[in-house]
Scaffold this active site. Sequence first.
Site, mmCIF file in Angstrom:
data_model
loop_
_atom_site.group_PDB
_atom_site.id
_atom_site.type_symbol
_atom_site.label_atom_id
_atom_site.label_comp_id
_atom_site.label_asym_id
_atom_site.label_seq_id
_atom_site.Cartn_x
_atom_site.Cartn_y
_atom_site.Cartn_z
ATOM 1 N N LYS A 1 41.040 42.213 69.152
ATOM 2 C CA LYS A 1 39.826 42.927 68.795
ATOM 3 C C LYS A 1 38.470 42.416 68.716
ATOM 4 O O LYS A 1 37.889 42.938 67.606
ATOM 5 C CB LYS A 1 40.361 43.679 67.787
ATOM 6 C CG LYS A 1 41.415 44.623 67.979
ATOM 7 C CD LYS A 1 41.879 45.817 66.839
ATOM 8 C CE LYS A 1 43.050 46.389 67.023
ATOM 9 N NZ LYS A 1 43.061 47.151 68.208
ATOM 10 N N ASP B 1 44.925 54.758 79.856
ATOM 11 C CA ASP B 1 43.921 54.400 80.912
ATOM 12 C C ASP B 1 44.014 52.881 81.567
ATOM 13 O O ASP B 1 43.857 52.815 82.484
ATOM 14 C CB ASP B 1 42.805 54.471 80.732
ATOM 15 C CG ASP B 1 42.181 54.112 79.350
ATOM 16 O OD1 ASP B 1 42.938 53.108 78.790
ATOM 17 O OD2 ASP B 1 40.925 54.367 78.835
ATOM 18 N N ASP C 1 44.831 59.331 73.206
ATOM 19 C CA ASP C 1 43.890 58.365 72.839
ATOM 20 C C ASP C 1 42.690 59.115 72.213
ATOM 21 O O ASP C 1 42.468 60.248 72.496
ATOM 22 C CB ASP C 1 43.053 57.709 74.267
ATOM 23 C CG ASP C 1 44.101 56.434 74.797
ATOM 24 O OD1 ASP C 1 44.787 56.013 73.897
ATOM 25 O OD2 ASP C 1 44.130 56.475 75.781
ATOM 26 N N ASP D 1 48.779 50.017 78.995
ATOM 27 C CA ASP D 1 49.326 51.488 78.669
ATOM 28 C C ASP D 1 50.429 51.899 79.589
ATOM 29 O O ASP D 1 51.263 52.922 79.185
ATOM 30 C CB ASP D 1 48.288 52.617 78.618
ATOM 31 C CG ASP D 1 47.114 52.356 77.633
ATOM 32 O OD1 ASP D 1 47.684 51.570 76.600
ATOM 33 O OD2 ASP D 1 46.055 52.773 77.842
#
Length: 1004
Positions: free
Chosen positions: A506, A721, A401, A725
């Site tokens: 997003k 995290d 990441d 994921d």
Amino acid sequence: MTREVELRSFQDSRPRSSSTELSGSAELVRQRLDLHLRRQTSCGEDVAASDIPIHSLERADLALRLRTSIPGDEDPSCQLQPCGLANSEAERRLQQDGPNELTPPEVESVVYKFLRTAFTGLLNNLLWLCVSAQVILYFVYPGQKEMVTPVILSSVILATAMLQLYTELKAQSSMEALRSLQVGESVQVTRTDSGQRSDLSISPEELVTGDIIFLEAGCRIPADVRILHCSNLEVDNSALTGETIPDMRTSKAEPATIVSTEARCLAFSGTLILKGSATCIVYATGDRTFLGQIANTMRRGPPKSSLEIQIQHFVHTIALVAVGITGCVLLCDLLAPKLRTASEVLENCTTALFSQVPEGLLPTVTLSLMIASKRMSRLQVVVKKLDAIESLGCVSTFCSDKTGTLTTGVMEVREVLVPAGTEVLQVNAKELQGQGAAGIQALAKAGLLNNKAQVLSGPRDATCDVFGSPTEVAIFKAGAAMLGLSLRDAAQEQACFEIPFNSENKWMLTVHRRSDQEFPCNVIIKGAPEKILHVCNACINFDAQLRELMTRGLRVIGLASRKLTAEEVPDTFEGVSLSDCNFPVSGFDLLGFFAIEDPPRDGVMEAVLKCKDAGVKVVMVTGDHPTTARAIAKRVSILPQPKQAAAELDFQVLQGCDLDSHLPEEDFDELSASSKAFWQEAVQHTRVFARVSPLHKRIIVQAYQCFGQAGLGDIVAMTGDGVNDAPALKQAEVGIAMGIRGTSVAQDAADIILLDDNFSSAIDGMEQGRLAGENLQKSIMYTLCSKLPQVVPALMEVFGIPLALAAVQVLLIDIGTDIWTAVAFAAQKPEVSLMNRPPRHPQRDWMVGREILAFSYCYIGVLQCCFCWLMYFMLTPGIGRMVKEYEPVSDYGHQDRVVERTGMTVYYWTLVLGQVAAALSSTTKSQPLFGDGGYGLPNHLLNVTVVLELILSLAVMHVEWTRKSFEMELLPAWSLIIPCIALIGILAIDECRKRFGPKQFLRR
């Protein structure tokens, strides 16, 4: 927070959290459904009626699909009219589809599982063969053989089996927890009987597709259902998502473009109703439910780790060696000039086989990795699976990441952009302290309203701080400063409706009430610039300014607002995406942009350069804009200088949209040749994947595993995290979760946890992983050194030489002394820099290869044999007479027994000293121990175990009952001192080899 993670993670012996494992498996199923939907919609073909998602059907179509009766709008809650299935049809469907329950996995009894673990497997079979032969010899030679050997060896096998059994039972508990989510209480259902309504209370197992059921607060949902009618319905999906926030549910049909797990008109088996009531229709039962799909993923065992592959290869190699040597001994026995009895042949073959089996292998590996794990914890790297230590050292591709791992994660607004007429006003955020144009004030106000950050007061309200995601905290603090407000005063009223941010959309949308009758509501949207500009009215061009900010590595977040008229405000706000909101979500007015800095962590660039020197590719995988990601990647040296060909430069940075047309549904074999070529180029050249979703992360990991290293496959480490994921963390050979900002689901799915969320710590852990693999190789190399001198006595006995080493003495060396010295290698410091060479691939570079076997058997083993036999014949009075007379073992008298045991003791003591020399020689492969530039003896643990090995051996030889049990005799002082020649001689010869011999010998 860090301390809590550390304590939780170190409890490796405790069963894993069942709920978090379910959430990780649920996320994998959700991503597969999402991928299937993307592929289906990308084809552009008409979807068959039977393939239309259940959540997008209206009542009439739903009744046709499920072949049941659903009332119209006149009876929305299905409380009045006859509806549902006929009883006869329900019975038929129950017979056809089976009961509404998960198929139980084939569960072995604990006793059978233990027996399977203890008595199967190549290594166990060899060990039990040795035990059986030793027991037979005990009865063949009554009073001459002891039961020490079979008892100790059996204990070692059974103890190892108990440890493996415990590990398997932990995995089984997760499946049992999943089954416990199924409903136990009765369910209210309505059916028809001869055309009349029939309200029944049935067990959940009797539910079938098409049943209409009634649920209320406190009920666990018994099957996958479509909601027909509900009132203030909230469900708890935490068992499936890991999120504890209640989910609102509605009866309104959702667009077909939404994945079913995101549809708010569906509810899933095993989840809990927290509030309200609902009328639902069952559309999936048993193994066909979402919970059933999760169960199918959990039934698949995890792939073998690189260490398991290495150990399996080693065991097969040693098994071939052991069987080959035993065959040679058997052949020699049969061809010997003097006929030997069957019992003598059995004893020789048993001793030969026993001497080659590494009895202490599994305990040595486990204890060595535990020591390495403890050392890594001091580097802020907590190991959950011991196998992952060695796998981390083999990693060839590291997918990381950006935010919080490569960067600090502590964000601060640096620049503010707002439209000012036909111009763009760009201002340094630090210059705005309670003053500025109206546009800046409006942007700051919107940044505070559309924000999930929370202000928490300190003790006695003297101080306060802001908590939430780093981006939201940065915007909140900047907005408060721009308005001249304290953090406590900046806290705003709650939104009356919101669509939260997610990694797919997003963006985040909130609706706020206003004291304005003409425009009673204000809608604010915040997110990625391209998402915000897409819903805004035509405005001035910000492209140049945005590109300049992103090139500097700043994250840019846009905000826009739209006032709703009284006519546009619905009674109840609904929607989960811009396509299904029941209020206008276009024609927004752009308010401006926040440019946020998230600088790279200290030491990250050095860690990336260390990876490059070590032959490890570092790949950034982020949801950020590609320009921002590229800028940060250049600052930390992930992106090389632009010296490549144009085609390679095109692949340096890829976006999620570039991947969408090349995504496999299951594996990469099903892809077209062009898609395979795309992934081969991406794996070779791409260093930044930007604007990716969690679904992309898992497939990126698969691509490196499939196409990396010219098709052999990369060993991949992946950081994460969030809950979403978890599939990528499980897919990678080494999943690395964040300790500070990581969710419990991600931490449960991972193999390793970074307590400080720092990329540099992961690279330090990689170096320790390589050291652990190197030390484990040296440990095995040392252990194998004694195998040749242990087997040669069985061969020499064929030629009339009395047995020089008994099986019980072999066991004493392997379990009593060597195992502890072998474990001490885990504390060994590196001989040379381990990060200046490429990683070892577990399927190409074997931990125990030809060089290691040559060193142990043909070099040190031969030297030990020479010294052992030299001491045997020099220091054993009467041995020449026994060799000359060549009597069968059964004809030995008392004096012959004493001579035989004396010779055994001399041989044993010389071999112990030879193993001390082997331990010291094995500490380095090419660097001398003594003299100028010598490595020395820095491993204090090894030094202590060597001393204890000598003390234990002397104690066994001098204590009467142990001397008898291990078939030894008391030696005079000179017989203890002279064999030290073996220790000195082997060390001297190996020092000459290291100083004057080939330097590449044993380098890997």
